[in-house]
Design an enzyme around this catalytic site. Structure first.
Site, short mmCIF file in Angstrom:
data_model
loop_
_atom_site.label_atom_id
_atom_site.label_comp_id
_atom_site.label_asym_id
_atom_site.label_seq_id
_atom_site.Cartn_x
_atom_site.Cartn_y
_atom_site.Cartn_z
N SER A 146 0.80 -1.37 0.06
CA SER A 146 0.06 0.04 -0.03
C SER A 146 0.92 1.26 -0.10
O SER A 146 0.69 2.17 0.78
CB SER A 146 -0.92 -0.10 1.25
N ARG A 161 8.58 6.08 -2.87
CA ARG A 161 8.94 6.44 -1.66
C ARG A 161 7.91 5.91 -0.69
O ARG A 161 6.70 5.30 -1.01
CB ARG A 161 8.27 8.19 -1.84
N ASP A 199 -3.69 -1.46 -2.19
CA ASP A 199 -4.77 -1.75 -1.56
C ASP A 199 -5.98 -1.08 -2.35
O ASP A 199 -7.17 -1.79 -2.24
CB ASP A 199 -4.69 -1.30 0.05
#
Length: 473
Positions: A146, A161, A199
């Site tokens: 996620s 990131r 997700d």
């Protein structure tokens, strides 16, 4: 219940006004969101655009898929290992093991994190699938990750990131599927990571599987929990930044759509549209990623409670709250420590109708070791409602914008379904109602709001990851 003194009430009203979201802001936000999407589909080189990450997921489930698959989900606070049995009739069953992610894993090395994950998967299989292990079966697994990744195929993705408080620096720029597979292989765990799923992508696929067009086609999968994000299916012809060879291959295969992970938590990082109160600025400064994920910091569960804490601390500095504490050193340290007030507590404050708000009093004592007066608790409730209301109203912007972008309401009598997951949208009192109120203020209007269904897609990230792995077969 006693009235709040005039000076405190006046200031509380002023603060709440700073969190109001006007219809004009919502309308401009929708237009700018669509523009940010279009630019993000063209190129990865525009820092003001949304990331609009191609996921290489090119089929949406029908509800008839069958099989037993594994899925793992590295989300905000927990790591889940799941085995999913798809029954082929829009239903599924699952067995899961959930483990809180230790703080040292969130800021350590990639080897520590992926070794820990692999050990959890190994333990799960030995506990729940020992017979299959003895038979020498190899398991196919979907990996819900996620965080922002750049995907080059269905089963590879490079981390761009971290978000949600993670900071495993040596993992940035690496293929997270390869890292997990490497550690699974080292432990001799018979698992092949077949698909990488965000997700929100998982939520879209899972709701498509279970919803079966009962309330219209599922257009969007979204998360409003620790973080926030959304995914939807886009015409391949509009994803201009896809490499030419990929576009050619998809065209030859007759593939017309691909799921896009918008990464809308980064919407309007330049704050052309979004509100930016002085408290928002403190929250951003205290976060692990200052200057980015600006939309998420005004909407998601990780930051709502922190925003309330910052406001309360500010009102203490103004001499309006917690007057028994003369110095900052004397204040309960939990009130002065970032991220010690969570959104679950706000859920209680929101609907507390106990005498003297006693339930809130107990929660504040338990969570912050903070004694309060009835007057202070009334103000805390008022501030809570203002911060939550702003979150829900801003949340309507990306949902409305994507529905407009894909022409979801074109034609007559069209019903549209949105699959949603996450603690805020599922459990925060009245959140979905407030979102719908805001949708009616957008360009979609009350008519569009009436035709929109926002449904909780339970276990969406896990089941969706499994569906991704199935689609790769």
């Amino acid at each position: 219940m006693p009235a709040v003194n005039k000076k405190l009430q006046t200031r509380a009203n002023q603060v709440c006004k700073c969190f109001e979201v006007s219809q004009d802001l919502i309308l401009r936000g929708v237009d700018y969101f669509i523009d940010s999407c279009e630019r993000g589909l063209e190129t990865d080189d525009d820092p003001t655009a949304l990331m609009m990450i191609p996921t290489y997921v090119t089929s949406i489930p029908t509800g008839h898929e069958q099989g037993v698959l594994l899925a793992v989900d590295l989300g905000g606070t927990n790591f889940r290992v799941v085995s999913v049995t798809l029954k082929g009739d829009h239903t599924f069953s699952l067995v899961q093991a959930k483990s809180p992610i230790p703080l040292d894993m969130m800021s350590g090395t990639s080897a520590m994190l992926f070794q820990w994950m692999s050990e959890k998967i190994d333990k799960f299989l030995k506990t729940h699938h020992s017979d299959s292990l003895k038979e020498g079966n190899n398991f196919k697994m979907g990996f819900t990750f996620s965080f922002p990744v750049k995907q080059k195929s269905l089963n590879s993705g490079t981390l761009t990131r971290w978000t949600k408080g993670f900071d495993v620096s040596d993992c940035v720029g690496k293929d997270v599927v390869a890292l997990l597979q490497e550690h699974l292989d080292a432990l001799k765990v018979p698992v092949t990571v077949g698909a990488l799923a965000n997700d929100t992508v998982g939520t879209l696929l899972a709701r498509s599987y279970t919803g079966a067009n009962k309330e219209g086609e599922t257009i969007i999968g979204c998360i409003f929990g620790t973080g926030t994000n959304g995914a939807y299916a886009e015409d391949v012809s509009k994803i201009k930044k896809l490499p030419e060879d990929v576009r050619k291959h998809l065209k030859e295969a007759g593939v017309t759509q691909m799921v896009i992970n918008t990464e809308w938590g980064s919407f309007d990082n330049q704050m052309k549209i979004l509100p930016n109160t002085k408290w928002d600025q403190v929250v951003d400064k205290n976060s692990s990623n200052p200057g980015v994920h600006i939309f998420e910091k005004r909407v998601s569960g990780l930051y709502m409670g922190e925003t309330l804490r910052v406001v309360l601390f500010d009102l203490w500095k103004e001499g309006l709250l917690f007057k028994d504490y003369a110095t900052e050193e004397a204040l309960p340290h939990r009130l002065t420590t970032p991220f010690n007030l969570d959104t679950e507590a706000m859920s209680l404050f929101e609907i507390d109708d106990s005498t003297g708000l006693k339930a809130s009093e107990l929660k504040l004592q338990q969570m912050l070791r903070l004694p309060t007066t009835t007057e202070e608790r009334l103000v805390i409730q008022q501030l809570t409602r203002a911060i939550a209301h702003r979150s829900a109203y801003l949340a309507a912007i990306p949902i409305s914008a994507l529905l407009m972008k894909v022409g979801a309401f074109d034609g007559h009598h069209v019903e549209v379904d949105v699959g949603a997951d996450g603690s805020v949208v599922e459990f925060y009192p009245g959140y979905r109602t407030m979102m719908r109120d805001a949708v009616s203020l957008t360009q979609l209007g009350p008519k569009g709001e009436r035709r929109l269904h926002i449904n909780i897609s339970k276990d969406g990230s896990s089941v969706g990851a499994a569906l991704c792995a199935l689609s790769e077969e």
